[in-house]
Design an enzyme around this catalytic site. Structure first.
Site, short mmCIF file in Angstrom:
data_model
loop_
_atom_site.label_atom_id
_atom_site.label_comp_id
_atom_site.label_asym_id
_atom_site.label_seq_id
_atom_site.Cartn_x
_atom_site.Cartn_y
_atom_site.Cartn_z
NE ARG A 25 -0.24 0.27 4.94
CZ ARG A 25 0.38 1.35 5.40
NH1 ARG A 25 0.26 2.51 4.79
NH2 ARG A 25 1.13 1.26 6.49
CD GLU A 62 3.71 1.66 19.56
OE1 GLU A 62 3.25 1.86 18.42
OE2 GLU A 62 4.54 0.75 19.81
CD1 TRP A 84 2.02 5.23 17.03
CD2 TRP A 84 0.46 4.84 15.48
NE1 TRP A 84 1.61 3.93 17.17
CE2 TRP A 84 0.65 3.66 16.24
CE3 TRP A 84 -0.49 4.84 14.46
CZ2 TRP A 84 -0.06 2.49 15.99
CZ3 TRP A 84 -1.20 3.68 14.21
CH2 TRP A 84 -0.98 2.53 14.97
CE1 TYR A 128 -2.45 -3.05 17.14
CE2 TYR A 128 -1.75 -0.83 16.53
CZ TYR A 128 -1.78 -2.19 16.27
OH TYR A 128 -1.18 -2.68 15.16
NE ARG A 174 -14.57 -20.04 27.05
CZ ARG A 174 -15.85 -20.29 27.29
NH1 ARG A 174 -16.59 -19.36 27.89
NH2 ARG A 174 -16.39 -21.44 26.97
CB CYS A 193 0.55 -4.46 12.21
SG CYS A 193 0.58 -3.18 10.95
NE ARG A 248 -3.30 -5.84 9.47
CZ ARG A 248 -2.71 -5.05 8.58
NH1 ARG A 248 -2.19 -5.56 7.47
NH2 ARG A 248 -2.62 -3.75 8.78
CG ASP A 251 8.82 -2.40 8.94
OD1 ASP A 251 9.89 -2.95 8.60
OD2 ASP A 251 8.71 -1.16 9.04
#
Length: 413
Positions: A25, A62, A84, A128, A174, A193, A248, A251
């Site tokens: 992207r 972060e 960010w 997040y 769980r 991510c 997923r 980097d």
């Protein structure tokens, strides 16, 4: 033993050797592999890569931002964390309707100094922090008088639920937190991510229990007069806790070292909150890639084998091309066939021993609280600026971090 850097270097080489070329992207282009894993035992040290310097304070800022439930970059910028900025700036360019567009530097300054501008353009959407602390969903409710069913909004604090479950049902399967909310993806500047994590606990074995209680300074050879065995053992850690996160998109050069350290820190914080021993950290990686403008940097970090001449030069002059300090016993003669006794570096970026992490024991319970540990109230404290400053400056302490120099690489947004 630092097996983490070895895994990371092996992963970089795997991508270089086996990666396929893919578009992305950002328009930068990548080489990519799929389905890799990082495993680290927390007893081997805190998982912060040493073959290049990782700014741990930014990792802390972060993660605290996530745990606050915050989704505006003002907190990050106020704490000199600019991870960010690019995503927020891109969103500003896409949504700004005025006549004058700021450059990146002006944008960051406006976020820092102009509260109204920060509210309007520092917001990243339901990323997040929102999903971890305030997942929003619709539920069906029934009005008892009219008997009609209607929609109502419910907010779920997944972190608070996780802590409650760990304290009340640590054997549960769980114990999960999810950041991937399909209903909110288009509202976020960037879909998550690392999209979820699961924790797992187990009872410590007898030897582990003994070793840990001695390490914590709690072991007594005999029960003091006037105390019961349960009173002596009330602060013992009796369980180990592991964390596995799923990602997923990875980097690998810039992002993955941060992700590893961030989830390592999260595991330490949760373990401290529920009085357990950090055990294993596991990362499952989907699309695991190197951007095309990170390839030379990856090769530099992988490094090369040193010649015998270079190794002798290191031994006698402590002259090392990357600034690595001597970390072997200089009183012994070099024996290059026995690296256990004489660990003279063999590569240009030989891993250092991993650092350790100390979370100030006075942090729990929080000042002014009486009675048993209230872990949920601790996590509510992350929303308090003064509490977070204390964590950053005093309570979370990284000890004996040695590393090779930083390797700079551009961030693709």
């Amino acid at each position: 033993m630092n097996n983490l850097d070895k895994q990371y270097i092996t992963l970089l080489q795997d991508i270089l050797d086996n990666g396929v070329t893919k578009s992305d992207r950002t328009g930068t282009g990548t080489i990519s592999v799929f389905g890799r894993q990082i495993r680290h035992s927390m007893k081997d040290g805190f998982p912060l890569i040493t073959t290049k310097r990782i700014p741990f304070r930014l990792v802390m800022v972060e993660l605290l931002w996530f745990l606050r439930g915050d989704t505006n970059i003002k907190y990050l910028i106020d704490n000199d964390c600019h991870i960010w900025d690019g995503d927020a700036y891109r969103n500003y360019l896409n949504t700004y309707k005025g006549n004058f567009e700021m450059d990146m530097e002006e944008f960051v300054e406006a976020i820092k100094t102009n509260p109204e501008f920060a509210d309007a353009y520092g917001e990243l959407g339901p990323v997040y922090g929102k999903q971890w602390r305030c997942w929003q969903t619709e539920v069906f409710q029934k009005d008892e008088e009219s008997k009609k069913v209607f929609h109502a909004t419910r907010q779920i604090d997944q972190i608070a639920n996780l802590i409650t479950d760990l304290k009340t049902n640590p054997e549960s399967r769980r114990l999960m937190v999810n950041a991937w909310n399909p209903a909110n993806l288009e509202e976020s500047v960037l879909p998550p991510c690392h999209y979820g994590f699961q924790v797992y606990t187990r009872e410590l074995g007898p030897i582990e229990l003994l070793e840990q209680s001695k390490k914590d300074g709690l072991w007594r050879d005999e029960i003091p007069e006037g105390m019961t065995l349960s009173e002596v053992q009330k602060n013992f850690k009796t369980r180990a806790i592991s964390l596995m996160w799923n990602q997923r998109s990875c980097d690998t050069f810039l992002g993955l070292p941060f992700n590893i350290a961030s989830y390592g820190l999260l595991l330490e914080i949760i373990a401290k909150a529920v009085n357990m021993v950090p055990d294993e950290l596991i990362g499952n990686l989907g699309d695991t890639h190197l951007y095309s403008n990170h390839i030379e940097q990856a090769k530099e970090q992988i490094g090369r084998e040193l010649s015998d001449e270079e190794r002798y030069n290191i031994w006698f002059t402590n002259n090392y091309e990357t600034g690595m300090e001597r970390f072997f016993d200089s009183t012994k003669l070099p024996n290059f066939e026995d690296s256990y006794y004489n660990p003279t570096p063999t590569r240009t970026r030989e891993p250092y021993p991993l650092p350790t992490l100390n979370i100030n024991t006075e942090w729990w319970p929080r000042e002014g609280e009486d009675g048993p540990l209230n872990a949920i109230s601790i996590f509510e404290g992350f929303k308090d600026d003064s509490f977070c400053r204390c964590l950053l400056e005093e309570d979370i302490q990284l000890i004996n971090y040695q590393s090779h120099p930083t390797i700079k690489a551009p961030l693709s947004n």
